[in-house]
Design a protein around this motif. Structure first.
Motif, short mmCIF file in Angstrom:
data_model
loop_
_atom_site.label_atom_id
_atom_site.label_comp_id
_atom_site.label_asym_id
_atom_site.label_seq_id
_atom_site.Cartn_x
_atom_site.Cartn_y
_atom_site.Cartn_z
N LYS A 1 0.85 -1.20 0.00
CA LYS A 1 0.00 0.00 0.00
C LYS A 1 0.89 1.25 0.00
O LYS A 1 1.42 1.64 1.02
CB LYS A 1 -0.92 0.01 1.23
CG LYS A 1 -1.69 -1.28 1.48
CD LYS A 1 -2.75 -1.50 0.44
CE LYS A 1 -3.75 -2.59 0.82
NZ LYS A 1 -3.20 -3.76 1.49
N ILE B 1 -2.11 -4.52 8.76
CA ILE B 1 -2.74 -3.20 8.85
C ILE B 1 -1.86 -2.26 8.02
O ILE B 1 -0.77 -2.63 7.59
CB ILE B 1 -2.86 -2.71 10.32
CG1 ILE B 1 -1.49 -2.61 11.01
CG2 ILE B 1 -3.77 -3.64 11.11
CD1 ILE B 1 -0.79 -1.31 10.86
N THR B 2 -2.36 -1.05 7.78
CA THR B 2 -1.56 -0.07 7.04
C THR B 2 -1.46 1.21 7.85
O THR B 2 -2.47 1.75 8.30
CB THR B 2 -2.23 0.26 5.68
OG1 THR B 2 -2.46 -0.94 4.97
CG2 THR B 2 -1.33 1.18 4.86
N PHE C 1 -5.15 2.43 8.06
CA PHE C 1 -6.28 1.64 7.58
C PHE C 1 -6.26 0.30 8.30
O PHE C 1 -5.25 -0.41 8.24
CB PHE C 1 -6.18 1.40 6.07
CG PHE C 1 -6.12 2.66 5.24
CD1 PHE C 1 -7.26 3.22 4.70
CD2 PHE C 1 -4.89 3.29 5.02
CE1 PHE C 1 -7.20 4.38 3.94
CE2 PHE C 1 -4.82 4.45 4.27
CZ PHE C 1 -5.97 5.00 3.73
N VAL C 2 -7.36 -0.05 8.95
CA VAL C 2 -7.51 -1.36 9.58
C VAL C 2 -8.77 -1.99 8.98
O VAL C 2 -9.88 -1.50 9.20
CB VAL C 2 -7.63 -1.26 11.11
CG1 VAL C 2 -7.86 -2.64 11.72
CG2 VAL C 2 -6.37 -0.63 11.71
N THR C 3 -8.59 -3.05 8.22
CA THR C 3 -9.71 -3.69 7.53
C THR C 3 -10.50 -4.58 8.49
O THR C 3 -10.03 -4.92 9.58
CB THR C 3 -9.20 -4.57 6.37
OG1 THR C 3 -8.38 -5.61 6.93
CG2 THR C 3 -8.39 -3.75 5.37
N GLU C 4 -11.69 -4.96 8.05
CA GLU C 4 -12.50 -5.90 8.83
C GLU C 4 -11.76 -7.22 9.02
O GLU C 4 -11.82 -7.84 10.08
CB GLU C 4 -13.85 -6.15 8.13
CG GLU C 4 -14.80 -4.96 8.23
CD GLU C 4 -16.19 -5.31 7.74
OE1 GLU C 4 -16.52 -6.52 7.71
OE2 GLU C 4 -16.95 -4.39 7.43
N GLU C 5 -11.06 -7.65 7.98
CA GLU C 5 -10.31 -8.90 8.03
C GLU C 5 -9.23 -8.84 9.12
O GLU C 5 -9.06 -9.79 9.90
CB GLU C 5 -9.67 -9.16 6.66
CG GLU C 5 -8.94 -10.48 6.58
CD GLU C 5 -8.27 -10.69 5.23
OE1 GLU C 5 -7.80 -11.82 4.98
OE2 GLU C 5 -8.20 -9.74 4.42
N PRO D 1 -12.61 -2.23 12.87
CA PRO D 1 -12.15 -1.82 11.52
C PRO D 1 -12.35 -0.32 11.39
O PRO D 1 -13.39 0.21 11.78
CB PRO D 1 -13.07 -2.60 10.58
CG PRO D 1 -14.24 -3.04 11.40
CD PRO D 1 -13.78 -3.11 12.82
N GLU E 1 -10.56 3.56 9.43
CA GLU E 1 -9.49 4.27 8.74
C GLU E 1 -9.54 5.73 9.17
O GLU E 1 -10.60 6.24 9.53
CB GLU E 1 -9.60 4.13 7.22
CG GLU E 1 -10.89 4.65 6.61
CD GLU E 1 -10.91 4.39 5.11
OE1 GLU E 1 -10.77 5.39 4.35
OE2 GLU E 1 -11.06 3.24 4.68
#
Length: 349
Positions: free
Chosen positions: A179, A210-211, A238-242, A280, A282
């Protein structure tokens, strides 16, 4: 805690100018918070401390070639530009640092590359060193971005080495970087090789990404003795649901969550709720972690050996315990560990 408590007996010779030839063969100091024991290992042996279903959380941000050299119109004066972040894709606006800053004013035009292939106009002065540039390029966006990055240089910190070399393009980056958006590498992740990730998979140690786009604020000096008065620069995350699900599942199952670096730790502590769950999300974080601080997510962390008085050292000392971490740094110097961006690693259990 006060700033002056984070000094230690440091000399520039302790800094690694080059990375270990093989990523996972840097040295690893293992510090046990419960026993105070300090062990000396090789990084690829890190899996000896973890079991199936434990979770390593990585930062998958990617460093872009942020440093450019150009010339000022008319005078031809040499200018160095450090790209910080893209502000507007359509208008080609970028937030940048300029050196020497005193020579650049609103309305000045700058040129980069052979035959001045890329031009830019200064349209705003945001801070004493910061500027907003509008790049002057008529082609499509992807062509502009490719041109901009082709002329850029890997933004290796000057204190590592003055001259950037070809190897830095690959080594000042994790192997899972995907990313784009960082101007500094999340250095703890740089010790992981493809072989080590494969061994993690075989052992059943899980991973999540995570990013957090690392900014230059990581290197900003703390100039106040009272740490509560220091303000961190904001960085986008950014923290995704996954990723959130992976962390929450590991916690629910009683497995260890391992923060690979201070950037991951800051992000996890930013998005954790009062009930200990990861959400999750961002956004932007300027979270500054120093003692005393109650960590709620990670059970262990991997980190490099940081410079005196740095915010990274303050966070590590908060996690590992001030006295134990400062003792570990003393041992690291005695044992010849390599410090800094390209240096060796520490695992705190």
């Amino acid at each position: 805690m006060k700033l002056s408590q984070y000094g230690y007996d440091f000399s520039p010779e302790m800094l690694a100018k080059y990375p270990a030839e093989i990523r996972d063969e840097s040295r690893l100091m293992v510090v046990n918070r419960a026993t105070g024991k300090i062990e000396h290992r090789i990084f690829k042996e890190i899996l000896d401390y973890f079991e199936e279903k434990d979770l390593f959380v990585f930062n998958d941000t990617k460093v872009f070639p942020a440093r450019l050299y150009g010339n000022k119109e008319k005078t031809g004066a040499e200018i160095e530009i450090f790209l910080l972040r893209e502000l507007n894709r359509e208008l080609r606006l970028w937030d940048v640092l300029v050196d020497p800053a005193r020579k650049i004013r609103i309305g000045n035009k700058l040129y980069f590359g052979e035959d001045d292939i890329l031009g830019a106009e200064v349209i705003d002065n945001t801070t004493s060193r910061g500027r907003t540039l509008r790049f002057l390029y008529d082609g499509p966006y992807e062509e502009f971005k490719e041109t901009l990055f082709r002329m850029g240089e890997t933004p290796l910190p000057r204190w590592v080495r003055e001259k950037v070399e070809p190897l830095d393009a690959e080594r000042y980056q994790t192997i899972f970087a995907s990313k784009e958006g960082a101007v500094a590498a999340p250095t703890a992740g740089m010790h992981f090789s493809k072989h080590l990730l494969k061994r993690m998979e075989i052992k059943g140690v899980d991973k999540a990404f995570i990013t957090l786009h690392v900014g230059l604020g990581n290197f900003r000096t703390v100039d106040v003795e009272d740490l509560s008065k220091h303000k961190m620069d904001s960085e986008q995350f950014f923290v995704t649901e996954e990723a959130a699900e992976a962390v929450n599942s590991a916690k629910d199952g009683g497995h260890k969550v391992v923060s690979i670096g201070t950037t991951v730790m800051r992000t996890l502590e930013t998005v954790v709720s009062t009930n200990g769950r990861i959400n999750p999300m961002e956004g932007w974080t300027n979270k500054f972690i120093f003692e005393p601080y109650d960590f709620t997510v990670a059970d262990a962390m991997v980190t490099n050996f940081h410079l005196p008085y740095s915010t990274q050292l303050m966070m590590v000392a908060a996690f590992g315990g001030y006295n134990l971490v400062m003792e570990a740094y003393k041992v690291a110097k005695e044992e010849g560990y390599r410090f800094g961006t390209y240096g060796d690693a520490m695992l705190i259990l």
